[in-house]
Design an enzyme around this catalytic site. Structure first.
Site, short mmCIF file in Angstrom:
data_model
loop_
_atom_site.label_atom_id
_atom_site.label_comp_id
_atom_site.label_asym_id
_atom_site.label_seq_id
_atom_site.Cartn_x
_atom_site.Cartn_y
_atom_site.Cartn_z
N ASP A 267 43.26 52.79 28.27
CA ASP A 267 42.54 51.77 29.01
C ASP A 267 41.15 51.68 28.39
OD1 ASP A 267 41.66 49.86 30.76
OD2 ASP A 267 42.25 50.91 32.58
C1 BGC Z 1 41.25 47.56 33.06
C2 BGC Z 1 42.54 47.24 32.32
C3 BGC Z 1 42.32 46.06 31.42
C4 BGC Z 1 41.20 46.39 30.45
C5 BGC Z 1 40.93 45.29 29.47
C6 BGC Z 1 40.06 47.67 32.13
O1 BGC Z 1 38.89 47.61 32.87
O2 BGC Z 1 41.41 48.74 33.80
O3 BGC Z 1 43.56 47.00 33.24
O4 BGC Z 1 43.50 45.73 30.75
O5 BGC Z 1 40.03 46.62 31.20
O6 BGC Z 1 40.35 44.20 30.06
#
Ligand code: BGC
Length: 722
Positions: A280
């Site tokens: 993530d």
């Molecule tokens: C989130 C993810 C997301 C990523 C990219 C993170 O803050 O937890 O689910 O895909 O950002 O935007």
């Protein structure tokens, strides 16, 4: 039915020649045995790897994207400006990977003046209990990703609703692992069928947003395997998703993105996952530990998997074979999903098809929670006046916030702010309940009151035959809500309207379950979740009976927080400004997630899991359970006066020796029935869904003994083993 209308506007839009749109420059023709489409993906990946330099390998195992790029820094060539970007290797004909957030529709379309369909929340899709609707859901996203020239989705949230106040529940698929796993698995299968790559996230136990970067989830193996991990297991088996995004939190002491148990032992070894694990955003915490414990790609940035990983490989601290494995997983997924052989070509998104699909899914996902005295459906020929109150129901429907936020066409319907949607700010989509209710209620005056003054709203309600109050709960990534209560004094608004009009119907737009202190005072309740761009049309169709509701709640509605496993969201008191120290969250409910908790603890919910009414009624008879054949069969009859679809479900309680004092959902089927019609339903019981996870033996096992099968109000016993 889902009637496709070819309007002039649409024809014009579709006629814009794709050639007018900027096409990426044609790469030089590359020849190589890995481009032989007849070879299996793994072989093709190995053939590429044999050609790659160390630097090229390192280039593939990290990328850039928001959070890593400084504002104003140049956009890398080939990037779609989505959440993430991994440059390709032109000399080997390996395209770049463009990763787009797309949990409920493609995010950040507005960056490039592009349109994307906002679907109902995935929680809503789970309420349909319909694998076909989930597949359609994924195919809409896949289709629109292709049209935007993007080859990977990073949607696919399947963490369970363990915490009903979790800000991201609208991006997940409910509290039951089998339902969530099947819905998200089908969604990703539908998405990947469009020849784009999908992923499943957040692996694992990112079950609350409060403290998500610092909290350490404590759970025993059995509880892990039978709850969230079972959902991931099922979703991955169905979808063969290219990616798994590891989560921010720690699990039993180690960050999820460097957790040997989660990544190596369970995901890769036991489940045989062939794709790659990406972190993530900013969720990578180390080089060697993460690499050895199963992380394949740092996203975004190169703090750990850039130069430091190269150094670790050169020194032998991380074997080159492990780096090759990371690269292999990425390349084989690109070959397997078709993004190398059939890369997306930019075209125009078809908003009309998107709307039609979104409306269809919404119609299957809006839950009728209460309908006293058959007030619903409203009779369009007879109703003379309707008071429509609250929640900007004159102009739009609400959507969820954070990285799942889709950009609204023409700007926010309430603030008229144009461009990309902000973070943690409610955004209203232009699907106007007022407009579509007026279109149905041709004999009625329909007046709108914004609900800001409960007395004025009550006055309008008193002067009308029927009052429909819209209420909302905005939820977003990045924060949980402290309570189940509706915000902004909306409970008081509903009470004031209900006191003024005995025919009050409440429509809820929420990210998850909410409490309803006024439930005894209103006649009807519809839970619309975040209903998407076709939400108002779907609601009007249900309110006036063109569509008979069939959805069931994929989450338990508690009466109060006091009945939840954690009356307060763990850590919610800690103030972010004080940079709270990392903290442990022992999820003491363990296996007893959602309805299992309520049953085992003898607590009465406001609305149980899988509760949902129809405008007709169904009767069950002749339940038979066959332990040897592993089937449950029964008869369902439509005993009412109109056609409807029953989600016929089978539950099982395990023998006492299993130590699970609650039933489990194990199978279901959507059964469409005309008035008076009946059907025998036979449901297959998957042995995995009947098994427990034996932590000592580190494996699944069927406990021998007496099982009880339940369907509707009926139950029957069956035996497994001696
Ligand atoms: C989130 C993810 C997301 C990523 C990219 C993170 O803050 O937890 O689910 O895909 O950002 O935007």
């Amino acid at each position: 039915m889902r009637n496709r209308r070819l309007t002039t506007r649409r024809a014009l839009l579709l006629a814009i020649p794709a050639l007018l749109l900027a096409q990426p420059a044609k790469p030089p023709k590359v020849q190589g045995p890995w481009l032989d489409k007849t070879l299996p993906p793994d072989r093709r990946a190995d053939l590429v790897i044999a050609q790659m330099t160390l630097d090229e390998k390192i280039q593939l195992v990290h990328g850039t994207g928001w959070g890593a790029m400084r504002p104003g820094s140049p956009i890398p060539p080939g990037s779609n400006e989505g959440a993430g970007f991994v440059p390709g290797i032109e000399r080997l004909a390996i395209p770049a990977i463009n990763l787009a957030d797309s949990a409920v529709g493609v995010r950040m379309g507005a960056v490039e003046s592009r349109y994307a369909t906002l679907l109902p929340s995935t929680l809503a899709a789970a309420a349909s209990f319909d694998p076909e609707a989930a597949y359609l859901y994924g195919s809409v996203i896949g289709r629109e990703l292709r049209d935007q020239g993007t080859n990977m989705s990073i949607g696919g949230g399947v963490d369970l609703i363990r915490e009903p106040r979790n800000g991201r529940n609208f991006e997940y698929a409910g509290e039951d692992p089998i339902l969530a796993g099947i819905i998200v698995g089908q969604l990703m299968k539908g998405l990947q069928a469009q020849q784009v790559m999908g992923d499943i996230k957040h692996y694992a136990f990112n079950d609350q947003e409060t403290g998500r970067n610092i909290l350490n989830v404590i759970l025993d193996k059995r509880a892990m395997r039978e709850t969230d991990l079972l959902a991931f297991q099922i979703a991955l088996k169905i979808s063969q998703a290219a990616g798994v995004m590891c989560s921010y939190n720690k699990l039993n002491g180690d960050y999820a993105c460097e957790n040997d148990y989660l990544l190596n032992q369970v995901l890769k070894k036991e489940w045989g996952f062939q794709g790659w694990v990406l972190s993530d955003w900013g969720g990578t915490h180390s080089t060697t530990k993460a690499a050895l414990n199963g992380l394949d790609q740092e996203m975004p940035g190169e703090t750990f998997f850039g130069a430091p990983l190269k150094k670790a490989v050169e020194s032998g601290e991380v074997p080159e074979a492990r780096l090759n494995d990371m690269v292999h997983r990425i390349l084989r997924s690109m070959f397997a999903c078709g993004v190398i052989d059939n890369p997306p070509v930019r075209s125009v998104v078809d908003p009309f098809q998107g709307l039609e699909d979104a409306q269809h899914i919404a119609e299957e996902s809006i839950v009728l929670l209460k309908n006293d005295a058959g007030l619903l459906p409203l009779n369009a020929a007879r109703v003379a006046s309707i008071a429509l109150i609250g929640s900007h129901a004159d102009v739009g429907v609400l959507s969820g916030g954070g990285s799942a936020q889709v950009d609204p066409p023409g700007g926010d319907a309430v603030t008229h702010r144009k461009g990309g949607a902000g973070w943690m700010r409610p955004v209203w989509f232009p699907s106007s309940p007022l407009k579509y209710i007026r279109a149905k209620a041709t004999q009625a005056t329909v007046e709108y009151n914004d609900g800001s003054d409960p007395a004025a709203a009550a006055k309008l309600a008193k002067a009308s035959q029927v009052a429909i109050v819209f209420v909302n709960q905005f939820m977003s990534e990045g924060r949980d809500v402290a309570t189940l209560s509706l915000p902004d004094k909306q409970d008081a608004l509903v009470s004031a309207v209900a006191a003024a009009n005995p025919h009050t119907i409440v429509v809820i737009e929420s990210g998850g379950p909410v409490s309803m202190p006024w439930i005894g005072d209103v006649k009807g309740v519809l839970e619309a979740w975040y209903p998407g761009i076709g939400g108002a049309q779907a609601l009007a169709a249900i309110l006036f009976g063109d569509v008979n509701p069939s959805a069931k709640s994929p989450v338990t509605f508690a009466k109060t927080e006091a009945d939840l496993p954690h009356p307060q969201v763990p850590g919610i008191d800690l103030k972010p400004a004080n940079r709270p120290p990392p903290f442990d969250v022992p999820y003491t409910e363990g296996l007893k997630v959602g309805y299992k908790w309520f049953e085992a603890e003898h607590k009465q919910p406001l609305f149980a899991f899988a509760y949902g009414l129809s405008y007709t009624t169904f009767a069950y008879s002749a339940l038979k359970a066959d332990g040897a054949a592993r089937t449950v069969s029964f008869n369902v009859k439509n005993t009412g006066k109109r056609a409807g679809t029953e989600v016929a479900q089978a539950y099982v309680t395990l023998p006492d020796a299993a130590g699970e004092p609650f039933k489990r959902l194990v199978a279901w089927e959507r059964v469409p029935l005309k008035a008076g019609e009946s059907k025998t339903v036979t449901l297959k019981l998957d042995p995995l869904y009947l098994s427990i996870f034996n932590a000592e033996k580190d494996g699944w096992e069927l406990v021998a003994g007496d099982y009880k099968a339940l369907a509707g109000p009926l139950s029957s016993s069956f035996r497994i083993g001696q």
